[in-house]
Design a protein around this motif. Sequence first.
Motif, PDB file in Angstrom:
ATOM      1  N   ASN A  44       0.562  -1.753  -0.073  1.00 20.18           N
ATOM      2  CA  ASN A  44      -0.613  -0.070  -0.119  1.00 20.18           C
ATOM      3  C   ASN A  44       0.890   1.676  -0.099  1.00 20.18           C
ATOM      4  N   GLY A  45      -0.166   2.017  -0.438  1.00 22.29           N
ATOM      5  CA  GLY A  45       1.144   4.015  -0.668  1.00 22.29           C
ATOM      6  C   GLY A  45       1.625   3.929  -1.639  1.00 22.29           C
ATOM      7  N   THR A  46       2.934   5.032  -1.570  1.00 19.93           N
ATOM      8  CA  THR A  46       3.605   5.179  -2.274  1.00 19.93           C
ATOM      9  C   THR A  46       4.859   4.442  -2.015  1.00 19.93           C
ATOM     10  N   ILE A  47       5.278   4.173  -3.007  1.00 20.89           N
ATOM     11  CA  ILE A  47       6.075   2.806  -3.385  1.00 20.89           C
ATOM     12  C   ILE A  47       7.919   3.967  -3.828  1.00 20.89           C
ATOM     13  N   LEU A  48       7.834   4.541  -4.392  1.00 25.83           N
ATOM     14  CA  LEU A  48       8.480   5.658  -4.847  1.00 25.83           C
ATOM     15  C   LEU A  48       8.892   6.951  -4.995  1.00 25.83           C
ATOM     16  N   ARG A  49       9.733   7.700  -4.668  1.00 26.66           N
ATOM     17  CA  ARG A  49       9.006   9.713  -4.363  1.00 26.66           C
ATOM     18  C   ARG A  49      10.792   9.608  -4.735  1.00 26.66           C
ATOM     19  N   LEU A  50      10.600  10.625  -5.583  1.00 25.39           N
ATOM     20  CA  LEU A  50      11.372  12.272  -5.401  1.00 25.39           C
ATOM     21  C   LEU A  50      10.521  13.770  -4.865  1.00 25.39           C
ATOM     22  N   VAL A  85      18.522   8.214 -10.930  1.00 27.75           N
ATOM     23  CA  VAL A  85      18.458   9.040  -9.248  1.00 27.75           C
ATOM     24  C   VAL A  85      17.270   7.945  -8.801  1.00 27.75           C
ATOM     25  N   LEU A  86      16.259   7.691 -10.147  1.00 29.28           N
ATOM     26  CA  LEU A  86      14.667   6.919  -9.125  1.00 29.28           C
ATOM     27  C   LEU A  86      15.923   5.244  -8.230  1.00 29.28           C
ATOM     28  N   ILE A  87      15.943   5.092  -9.128  1.00 36.85           N
ATOM     29  CA  ILE A  87      17.081   3.400  -8.558  1.00 36.85           C
ATOM     30  C   ILE A  87      17.988   3.632  -7.893  1.00 36.85           C
ATOM     31  N   GLY A  88      18.584   5.169  -7.308  1.00 40.47           N
ATOM     32  CA  GLY A  88      19.502   5.207  -6.143  1.00 40.47           C
ATOM     33  C   GLY A  88      21.165   5.046  -6.658  1.00 40.47           C
ATOM     34  N   GLU A  89      21.209   5.145  -8.123  1.00 33.01           N
ATOM     35  CA  GLU A  89      23.098   4.866  -8.643  1.00 33.01           C
ATOM     36  C   GLU A  89      22.841   6.393  -8.701  1.00 33.01           C
ATOM     37  N   TYR A  90      22.207   7.229  -9.039  1.00 36.59           N
ATOM     38  CA  TYR A  90      22.937   8.564  -8.469  1.00 36.59           C
ATOM     39  C   TYR A  90      22.003   9.264  -7.412  1.00 36.59           C
ATOM     40  N   GLU A  91      23.033   9.856  -6.695  1.00 34.94           N
ATOM     41  CA  GLU A  91      22.714  11.119  -5.390  1.00 34.94           C
ATOM     42  C   GLU A  91      21.317  12.394  -5.883  1.00 34.94           C
ATOM     43  N   ASN A 109      13.736  20.572  -8.739  1.00 31.80           N
ATOM     44  CA  ASN A 109      12.656  20.943  -7.552  1.00 31.80           C
ATOM     45  C   ASN A 109      11.900  20.044  -8.549  1.00 31.80           C
ATOM     46  N   VAL A 110      12.290  18.466  -8.790  1.00 33.22           N
ATOM     47  CA  VAL A 110      11.613  17.579  -9.955  1.00 33.22           C
ATOM     48  C   VAL A 110      10.128  17.462  -7.919  1.00 33.22           C
ATOM     49  N   ASP A 111       8.989  17.106  -7.877  1.00 32.50           N
ATOM     50  CA  ASP A 111       8.649  16.214  -7.588  1.00 32.50           C
ATOM     51  C   ASP A 111       7.606  15.034  -8.006  1.00 32.50           C
ATOM     52  N   ILE A 112       7.795  13.891  -7.883  1.00 26.76           N
ATOM     53  CA  ILE A 112       7.265  12.810  -8.711  1.00 26.76           C
ATOM     54  C   ILE A 112       6.821  11.614  -7.259  1.00 26.76           C
ATOM     55  N   SER A 113       6.552  10.223  -7.560  1.00 26.64           N
ATOM     56  CA  SER A 113       5.685   9.626  -7.223  1.00 26.64           C
ATOM     57  C   SER A 113       4.782   8.328  -7.997  1.00 26.64           C
ATOM     58  N   GLN A 117      12.672   8.839  -1.527  1.00 31.05           N
ATOM     59  CA  GLN A 117      11.919   7.977  -0.348  1.00 31.05           C
ATOM     60  C   GLN A 117      11.793   6.591  -1.333  1.00 31.05           C
ATOM     61  N   THR A 118      11.640   5.507  -0.738  1.00 32.28           N
ATOM     62  CA  THR A 118      11.553   4.038  -1.386  1.00 32.28           C
ATOM     63  C   THR A 118      10.891   3.184  -0.422  1.00 32.28           C
ATOM     64  N   HIS A 119       9.502   2.645  -0.342  1.00 32.03           N
ATOM     65  CA  HIS A 119       9.285   1.480   0.409  1.00 32.03           C
ATOM     66  C   HIS A 119      10.349   0.420   1.283  1.00 32.03           C
ATOM     67  N   ARG A 120      10.227   0.093   2.209  1.00 30.16           N
ATOM     68  CA  ARG A 120      10.643  -0.694   2.896  1.00 30.16           C
ATOM     69  C   ARG A 120      11.124  -2.388   2.531  1.00 30.16           C
ATOM     70  N   ALA A 121      10.478  -2.773   1.497  1.00 26.21           N
ATOM     71  CA  ALA A 121       9.739  -3.540   1.054  1.00 26.21           C
ATOM     72  C   ALA A 121      10.624  -4.186  -0.633  1.00 26.21           C
ATOM     73  N   LEU A 122      10.780  -2.651  -1.243  1.00 23.26           N
ATOM     74  CA  LEU A 122      11.344  -2.240  -2.538  1.00 23.26           C
ATOM     75  C   LEU A 122      12.210  -3.192  -3.039  1.00 23.26           C
ATOM     76  N   ARG A 123      11.876  -3.797  -4.787  1.00 22.73           N
ATOM     77  CA  ARG A 123      12.618  -4.476  -5.111  1.00 22.73           C
ATOM     78  C   ARG A 123      12.720  -4.608  -6.492  1.00 22.73           C
ATOM     79  N   LEU A 124      13.645  -3.468  -6.658  1.00 22.31           N
ATOM     80  CA  LEU A 124      13.703  -2.625  -7.762  1.00 22.31           C
ATOM     81  C   LEU A 124      13.925  -3.675  -9.603  1.00 22.31           C
ATOM     82  N   GLY A 125      13.965  -4.253 -10.115  1.00 29.92           N
ATOM     83  CA  GLY A 125      14.289  -4.456 -11.766  1.00 29.92           C
ATOM     84  C   GLY A 125      14.767  -3.403 -12.824  1.00 29.92           C
TER      85      GLY A 125
END
Length: 721
Positions: free
Chosen positions: A504-510, A553-559, A526-530, A566-574
Amino acid sequence: MDDQNDSVLSEQIRKELLKRYKKIDDEVLNYLIEVVNLNKDDFESVDDIQDAVGSILMELNDGKNADQAVNDLCTKFFEILNPEGAQKGLNSNSNGTIKQLSAPIQIATSEMNTNNDKQVESMFNLKKENITYVDARKLEKAEAKLKQKLEKRENKPVINVLTYDSSKLASASQAISRKAENQDSIANKSFDICIENFDVAFGNKSLLAGANLTLAFGRRYCLIGRNGIGKTTLLKMISSHQLKIPSHIRILHVEQEVHGDDTLAIDSVLECDEKRRSLLQLEKEINEKIHSEEHKNDTSLNQELEKVYQELEAIEADKAISRAAKILCGLGFSTAEQRKATKEFSGGWRMRLALARALFAKPDLLLLDEPTNMLDLKAIIWLENYLQMWHGTLLIVSHDRSFLNAVAQEILFLHNQQIEPFRGNYENFLKIRSENLKNQQREYESQLEYRQHIQVFIDRFRYNANRAAQVQSKIKMLEKLPELKPIEKEKEVHFKFPDVEWMNGTILRLDEVDFYFSKERYIFKNVDISATMDSRICIVGENGAGKTTLLKVLIGEYEPKKGFRQTHRALRLGYFTQHHIDGLNLAFNSVEVMQEKFPGRPIEEYRAELGKFGVAGDMALQPIVSLSGGQKSRVAFALLSMLNPNFLVLDEPTNHLDMETIEALGEALNKFGGGVILVSHDERLIQLICKELWFCRDGQVKSIEGGYDQYRKIIESELEY
């Protein structure tokens, strides 16, 4: 003395070959002699000789006892090379008697047998005129093996041909008719192309058999078909002249990116016009002579210079720079980028340069392989309009439906080892083919019903003496009917991503994210996406707008330089990218690639995962180098699926995929229980799955109401023609 001995051995081997194969080609004969003679010190048994030349000898034998004949000949070779130890080289039992092998050891035969007899016969028919007795691929394979042995002797590094040179795997043969031979005559300067009765193979796999290809000058043809069926290979056979094309026709195949050096982008385009370049050089040389003391009174130089000016005017040389700039601009190069050195561009932009050079050069026949893969929507629309005004012949391989509908005047459908032409664009092809299949099915059912009706009469009165004549007449009628073949439907492609648990809820957010590589130029601010588990988000924008950077940036390769990810604690990205395809070990097969990435699991698990993405049967055991671009993508998707992701981030996933596979990918993404964010320019995939459209431009990421149709309208309104 050694040279004399080699000469004697070569002559004995020649006699044995000619004794058995009277019509053997001289080139094949000399090659076999060289292979056997040069490797004589390495042959410790008859089996060693069979390993070296057995597959070639099998091609020369078309009789029933081919295995026995090859075994006998290899035994004879061993006796010639090693008369004293010949008996030791034969397989023997404990009593010392000769033990006859049931079949020679073959390397290639097992693969050939997987093809049906008809395919093999059409590709390697020994009775066909103007075709070598032995497949060129097998000669190249034997040559590579010989080269490896020689290099080992000299302690040189051995290059794996399968890993580094896939072009040698392809071969073509053609039965040249008198009509084709006359195409090169002085009187005949037609620019139409007619290639009749030709075969194309990739290794031992027959791709085309007895096919025909006709290209009328000035028309635009689009070649379509499933992944791995031979489209790219056919283009290579045409461009390399392995298939006979009239010599006066200039062919240009956009296949490799431009070499990066100090040449400016616009100069790289201009220099491909050889006639203009030679005339300008001649003009310079004549002017230097005119202003020299030695030739100052030579009036003939002025006349020669005048001719050069006339030729330059005839080819509109004064407009060349503006024409080159216009092509580069249409393909996305700004005025400043046109003045950059080619070495400063990435591989994708150098491919655009190669395309620009081809368009500027105006060849008689232009071959394009997936030209839209490297282009954003703006460049694709520009290219569609530019090609519609093309004056030469176009042969394009593409899986972009929108592009095919805009450009194609004729569709060439490659299937069942044949090329079937259809007038009109892709949508027209779909309608005609669908109607043809329905008609064929009706005809098949009608013939089947008629046959069954006759068979019922035969079965009913077979033993009735009064009806004997009628029964015999019906039997003969049945025998004369053409062979009844059911409609062959192409195997459907299905993808299946793993099942995931709902979150439930937001899984991935900038949140208010800024990113840059240099403070002088922000990629975005100033990017706001979820995104959630049911997100189906497509990111669009021009090349260089920062789409791939946003994904990283979304997958965390760039800071982020500012803001939060922000990501969900159970997120597994492919994460899927074309670089994953380029990183596959070409010498491995698909199962071995899976074992390398995920060791320690049962073979059945690897095969099952590959099967979910259409890599099944023999395909899973083929070396990666022999797979098409689309088939490699399927392997990459299977590797991605092994990670068991619950959120997919895909960067240009449709590159090299055929249209049926794109449909399968779209269907699988819709069924996937997790979230999806992708970068794509493929209109069909976006229309299939997109719920949200994010537009990257000028450092901003904005949602577009109205989806892809609205985005295309925005781009079309900004185009300059």
